[in-house]
Design a protein around this motif. Structure first.
Motif, PDB file in Angstrom:
ATOM      1  N   PRO A   5      26.854  51.471  -9.438  1.00 17.24           N
ATOM      2  CA  PRO A   5      26.216  53.359  -9.272  1.00 17.24           C
ATOM      3  C   PRO A   5      25.011  53.712  -8.952  1.00 17.24           C
ATOM      4  CG  PRO A   5      26.989  52.808 -11.528  1.00 17.24           C
ATOM      5  CD  PRO A   5      26.587  50.964 -10.059  1.00 17.24           C
ATOM      6  N   ASN A   6      25.120  54.584  -7.659  1.00 20.13           N
ATOM      7  CA  ASN A   6      23.829  54.981  -7.276  1.00 20.13           C
ATOM      8  C   ASN A   6      23.292  57.112  -7.765  1.00 20.13           C
ATOM      9  OD1 ASN A   6      21.705  56.291  -5.928  1.00 20.13           O
ATOM     10  ND2 ASN A   6      22.024  55.749  -3.708  1.00 20.13           N
ATOM     11  N   VAL A 140      25.768  62.525 -18.022  1.00 17.51           N
ATOM     12  CA  VAL A 140      26.577  61.309 -18.562  1.00 17.51           C
ATOM     13  C   VAL A 140      27.805  60.798 -17.516  1.00 17.51           C
ATOM     14  CG1 VAL A 140      28.856  62.007 -19.744  1.00 17.51           C
ATOM     15  CG2 VAL A 140      27.150  63.497 -20.951  1.00 17.51           C
ATOM     16  N   ALA A 141      27.970  61.055 -16.699  1.00 15.72           N
ATOM     17  CA  ALA A 141      28.719  60.605 -15.693  1.00 15.72           C
ATOM     18  C   ALA A 141      28.400  59.285 -15.086  1.00 15.72           C
ATOM     19  CB  ALA A 141      29.524  61.579 -13.988  1.00 15.72           C
ATOM     20  N   TYR A 142      26.874  59.698 -14.983  1.00 11.72           N
ATOM     21  CA  TYR A 142      26.237  58.794 -13.591  1.00 11.72           C
ATOM     22  C   TYR A 142      25.945  57.342 -15.313  1.00 11.72           C
ATOM     23  CZ  TYR A 142      22.546  55.084 -13.121  1.00 11.72           C
ATOM     24  OH  TYR A 142      21.619  54.255 -12.935  1.00 11.72           O
ATOM     25  N   LEU A 143      25.981  57.832 -16.805  1.00 10.18           N
ATOM     26  CA  LEU A 143      25.825  56.653 -17.585  1.00 10.18           C
ATOM     27  C   LEU A 143      27.128  55.899 -17.479  1.00 10.18           C
ATOM     28  CD1 LEU A 143      23.027  58.241 -20.388  1.00 10.18           C
ATOM     29  CD2 LEU A 143      23.491  56.899 -18.369  1.00 10.18           C
ATOM     30  N   SER A 144      27.941  56.799 -17.702  1.00 18.67           N
ATOM     31  CA  SER A 144      29.399  55.994 -17.626  1.00 18.67           C
ATOM     32  C   SER A 144      29.922  55.236 -16.604  1.00 18.67           C
ATOM     33  CB  SER A 144      30.392  57.023 -18.718  1.00 18.67           C
ATOM     34  OG  SER A 144      30.483  58.918 -17.449  1.00 18.67           O
ATOM     35  N   ASP A 145      29.775  55.977 -15.773  1.00 22.48           N
ATOM     36  CA  ASP A 145      29.988  55.044 -14.166  1.00 22.48           C
ATOM     37  C   ASP A 145      29.051  53.474 -14.150  1.00 22.48           C
ATOM     38  OD1 ASP A 145      31.620  56.560 -13.523  1.00 22.48           O
ATOM     39  OD2 ASP A 145      31.024  56.902 -11.927  1.00 22.48           O
ATOM     40  N   CYS A 146      28.130  53.039 -15.358  1.00 24.38           N
ATOM     41  CA  CYS A 146      27.254  52.266 -15.139  1.00 24.38           C
ATOM     42  C   CYS A 146      27.750  51.486 -16.872  1.00 24.38           C
ATOM     43  CB  CYS A 146      25.916  52.864 -16.018  1.00 24.38           C
ATOM     44  SG  CYS A 146      24.515  53.269 -14.652  1.00 24.38           S
ATOM     45  N   GLU A 147      28.252  51.926 -17.246  1.00 19.67           N
ATOM     46  CA  GLU A 147      28.835  51.521 -18.546  1.00 19.67           C
ATOM     47  C   GLU A 147      30.164  50.078 -18.111  1.00 19.67           C
ATOM     48  OE1 GLU A 147      27.665  50.457 -21.282  1.00 19.67           O
ATOM     49  OE2 GLU A 147      29.293  49.653 -22.003  1.00 19.67           O
ATOM     50  N   ARG A 148      31.117  51.432 -17.524  1.00 21.63           N
ATOM     51  CA  ARG A 148      32.420  50.635 -16.775  1.00 21.63           C
ATOM     52  C   ARG A 148      32.234  49.572 -15.248  1.00 21.63           C
ATOM     53  NH1 ARG A 148      35.398  55.090 -16.972  1.00 21.63           N
ATOM     54  NH2 ARG A 148      33.351  56.281 -15.423  1.00 21.63           N
ATOM     55  N   HIS A 149      30.469  49.546 -14.753  1.00 20.39           N
ATOM     56  CA  HIS A 149      30.582  48.642 -13.923  1.00 20.39           C
ATOM     57  C   HIS A 149      29.932  47.557 -14.916  1.00 20.39           C
ATOM     58  CE1 HIS A 149      26.770  47.286 -11.391  1.00 20.39           C
ATOM     59  NE2 HIS A 149      28.560  47.412 -10.344  1.00 20.39           N
ATOM     60  N   LYS A 150      28.951  47.615 -15.799  1.00 18.73           N
ATOM     61  CA  LYS A 150      28.870  46.865 -16.450  1.00 18.73           C
ATOM     62  C   LYS A 150      29.707  46.147 -16.782  1.00 18.73           C
ATOM     63  CE  LYS A 150      25.069  46.101 -20.399  1.00 18.73           C
ATOM     64  NZ  LYS A 150      24.265  46.908 -20.914  1.00 18.73           N
ATOM     65  N   ILE A 151      30.741  46.872 -17.592  1.00 17.76           N
ATOM     66  CA  ILE A 151      32.084  45.641 -19.026  1.00 17.76           C
ATOM     67  C   ILE A 151      32.788  45.193 -17.439  1.00 17.76           C
ATOM     68  CG2 ILE A 151      33.852  46.314 -19.216  1.00 17.76           C
ATOM     69  CD1 ILE A 151      32.441  48.723 -20.385  1.00 17.76           C
ATOM     70  N   SER A 152      33.006  45.649 -15.983  1.00 18.30           N
ATOM     71  CA  SER A 152      33.577  45.313 -15.043  1.00 18.30           C
ATOM     72  C   SER A 152      33.086  43.624 -14.949  1.00 18.30           C
ATOM     73  CB  SER A 152      34.327  45.710 -14.015  1.00 18.30           C
ATOM     74  OG  SER A 152      33.143  46.187 -13.428  1.00 18.30           O
ATOM     75  N   ARG A 153      31.828  44.218 -14.928  1.00 14.62           N
ATOM     76  CA  ARG A 153      31.129  42.664 -13.975  1.00 14.62           C
ATOM     77  C   ARG A 153      30.764  41.584 -14.989  1.00 14.62           C
ATOM     78  NH1 ARG A 153      26.814  43.255  -9.879  1.00 14.62           N
ATOM     79  NH2 ARG A 153      26.050  41.007 -11.376  1.00 14.62           N
ATOM     80  N   LYS A 154      31.202  42.094 -17.025  1.00 16.99           N
ATOM     81  CA  LYS A 154      30.769  41.235 -17.372  1.00 16.99           C
ATOM     82  C   LYS A 154      32.352  40.473 -17.653  1.00 16.99           C
ATOM     83  CE  LYS A 154      29.058  41.512 -22.414  1.00 16.99           C
ATOM     84  NZ  LYS A 154      28.878  42.016 -22.959  1.00 16.99           N
TER      85      LYS A 154
END
Ligand SMILES: [Zn+2]
Length: 217
Positions: A5-6, A140-154
């Motif tokens: 996410p940018n 909140v939108a940015y951080l939650s997208d980062c979180e999702r991104h992180k989980i999918s990478r994991k």
């Protein structure tokens, strides 16, 4: 895999490009020359202005004009340019210019509806609240997208990446700016009286005694 996410796309600011001559092929005249001389375009003015609105800030960019006779240069938000426009176009410029920051008409309307009775401090509090609310929403939108991104990478076993930090939250300009904007607005709405009256008279008309007191301090 989805891109990281940018942060800038979550916190970007709008840009309002104000170019009445170009947008409506309006023939602007030189406000200085006695004869009616049409202004030429000199392109986009290099400086952008910061505009405060109810949710945050946006940018105002303008066109630069030059008179072929007196060589005078005029920016498209100059009062002398704006006042040449018919009402139907003039109202499309949603900004009141005051000092370093400009004010969106939404903020001006909020001031008008209160007639400043509740003081500029509470107005400042309200606008700051709205700005921080909007900032939080984006965060909140940015951080939650980062979180999702992180989980999918994991899940896919891909190593972590570092995410860009949140931009700082900027408070809107102080109470004095709100007061100055309010005065500018009252002033601009009394064009007929402008040349004749002094503050005292103005305030009798508008019955905003608080301004008199603050102007005298
Ligand atoms: Zn001229």
């Amino acid at each position: 895999l989805k891109q990281c996410p940018n942060v800038h796309s979550y916190f970007h600011r709008r840009l309002l490009l104000w170019m009445p001559k170009r947008m409506w092929a309006f023939d602007l005249k030189c406000p200085v020359c006695v004869k009616s001389i049409s202004l030429n375009s000199k392109g986009v003015y290099r400086k952008v202005r910061n505009v405060i609105d109810l949710k945050g800030r946006y940018y105002l960019a303008a066109e630069y004009h030059q008179c072929p006779t007196c060589q005078g240069t005029f920016i498209s938000y100059d009062d002398r340019i704006l006042n040449q426009l018919p009402f139907s176009l003039r109202v499309r410029f949603p900004i009141l210019l005051t000092g370093k920051f400009a004010s969106d008409i939404g903020v001006v309307n909020l001031m008008r509806s209160r007639t400043l009775g509740n003081s500029s401090t509470s107005l400042w509090n309200d606008v700051t609240e709205m700005h921080s609310d909007e900032w939080m929403r984006r965060a909140v939108a940015y951080l939650s997208d980062c979180e999702r991104h992180k989980i999918s990478r994991k899940r896919l076993g891909i190593p972590d990446v570092t995410y860009a930090t949140l931009p700082l939250f900027h408070n809107p300009p102080g109470c004095k700016w709100f007061l100055a904007t309010y005065i500018r607005d009252v002033w601009s709405r009394l064009p007929v009286l402008k040349s004749r009256i002094r503050y005292g008279t103005l305030l009798k008309i508008d019955s905003t005694k608080k301004i008199t007191l603050k102007l005298q301090v």
